[in-house]
Design a protein around this motif. Structure first.
Motif, mmCIF file in Angstrom:
data_model
loop_
_atom_site.group_PDB
_atom_site.id
_atom_site.type_symbol
_atom_site.label_atom_id
_atom_site.label_comp_id
_atom_site.label_asym_id
_atom_site.label_seq_id
_atom_site.Cartn_x
_atom_site.Cartn_y
_atom_site.Cartn_z
ATOM 1 N N ILE A 75 17.425 3.303 -2.203
ATOM 2 C CA ILE A 75 16.451 2.491 -1.809
ATOM 3 C C ILE A 75 16.051 1.401 -2.656
ATOM 4 O O ILE A 75 15.948 0.142 -2.693
ATOM 5 C CB ILE A 75 15.414 2.741 -0.945
ATOM 6 C CG1 ILE A 75 15.503 3.670 0.367
ATOM 7 C CG2 ILE A 75 14.196 1.850 -0.586
ATOM 8 C CD1 ILE A 75 14.494 4.444 0.983
ATOM 9 N N LEU A 102 9.528 1.244 2.493
ATOM 10 C CA LEU A 102 10.880 1.346 3.182
ATOM 11 C C LEU A 102 11.195 3.071 3.488
ATOM 12 O O LEU A 102 11.634 3.496 4.298
ATOM 13 C CB LEU A 102 12.043 0.844 2.663
ATOM 14 C CG LEU A 102 11.950 -0.909 2.922
ATOM 15 C CD1 LEU A 102 12.959 -1.381 2.061
ATOM 16 C CD2 LEU A 102 12.116 -1.081 4.343
ATOM 17 N N GLN A 106 11.695 4.909 6.661
ATOM 18 C CA GLN A 106 12.890 5.918 6.879
ATOM 19 C C GLN A 106 12.543 7.294 7.321
ATOM 20 O O GLN A 106 12.852 7.929 8.186
ATOM 21 C CB GLN A 106 13.610 5.959 5.454
ATOM 22 C CG GLN A 106 14.273 4.797 5.310
ATOM 23 C CD GLN A 106 15.515 4.393 6.193
ATOM 24 O OE1 GLN A 106 15.710 3.379 6.778
ATOM 25 N NE2 GLN A 106 16.957 5.229 5.892
ATOM 26 N N VAL A 124 17.952 0.147 5.781
ATOM 27 C CA VAL A 124 17.182 -0.196 4.553
ATOM 28 C C VAL A 124 17.695 -1.527 4.214
ATOM 29 O O VAL A 124 17.238 -2.575 4.114
ATOM 30 C CB VAL A 124 17.524 0.698 3.403
ATOM 31 C CG1 VAL A 124 16.455 0.033 1.888
ATOM 32 C CG2 VAL A 124 16.563 2.058 3.734
#
Length: 204
Positions: A75, A102, A106, A124
């Motif tokens: 990420i 993020l 997730q 992402v």
């Protein structure tokens, strides 16, 4: 030659019943459909896959899936790439903050019990593309959003609670809404989770 192959993944029995009761694409009975992977109707799979030829099965190596630490590194790389390419400004803390938010998104989605739990790094990448899009249009969107803030503040008489976000933060929030929240039926808990991470970052 090296190739990546997706494993098949079947919906839960509860989700299959939901899909069948909705009627969309289920006018043919399960027992009568010819689209199958072995004995499993393809419509019961999360995504469509094709069986490997028998001659390739001996060559398959299952590398499993990314753990959360490895996913977090990927990420960070995705976000850093967008910054390096100039799609997003090089602002101190942006990569760290976006990575935390993020990664938390997730994790939240993966912990769900329905089809929303199927997330990957593609989600992402999609979120970052949406964030870049919103950021590039912030000059167009800002006046409209400011008007909405002012209207909401007048109706609720809580102007201080609705201070507008800076364009970069707003772009990230909107991207989360499009890429993650829109897929959920119950959205309040997701918003609370994201807000909690924003607050924790703000105190750090």
């Amino acid at each position: 030659v090296i190739a990546a192959c997706n494993p098949y993944r079947k919906h839960t029995d509860v989700m299959i019943r939901k899909l069948e009761s909705a009627g969309l694409g289920y006018h043919v009975r399960t027992g009568d459909t010819e689209d199958r992977l072995g004995d499993i109707p393809l419509r019961q799979l999360v995504y469509r896959v094709h069986p490997l030829p028998d001659s390739m099965k001996a060559l398959v190596w299952d590398f499993g899936q990314l753990n959360r630490d490895a996913e977090r590194l990927y990420i960070r790389q995705i976000i850093s790439r967008h910054v390096a390419e100039g799609s997003l400004p090089s602002v101190a803390g942006l990569v760290d903050v976006a990575t935390d938010i993020l990664a938390a998104s997730q994790t939240y989605m993966r912990d769900r019990d329905d089809e929303c739990s199927f997330v990957s790094l593609r989600d992402v990448e999609r979120a970052m593309m949406v964030m870049v899009w919103f950021y590039k249009l912030h000059d167009v969107l800002d006046p409209f959003i400011q008007t909405q803030y002012e209207s909401l503040a007048k109706r609720t008489k809580t102007e201080s609670d609705f201070a507008p976000l800076d364009p970069l933060t707003r772009s990230l929030v909107l991207a989360l809404g499009v890429s993650y929240q829109a897929r959920l039926q119950e959205r309040l808990q997701f918003r609370e989770t994201v807000c909690r991470h924003f607050r924790e970052i703000g105190r750090a």
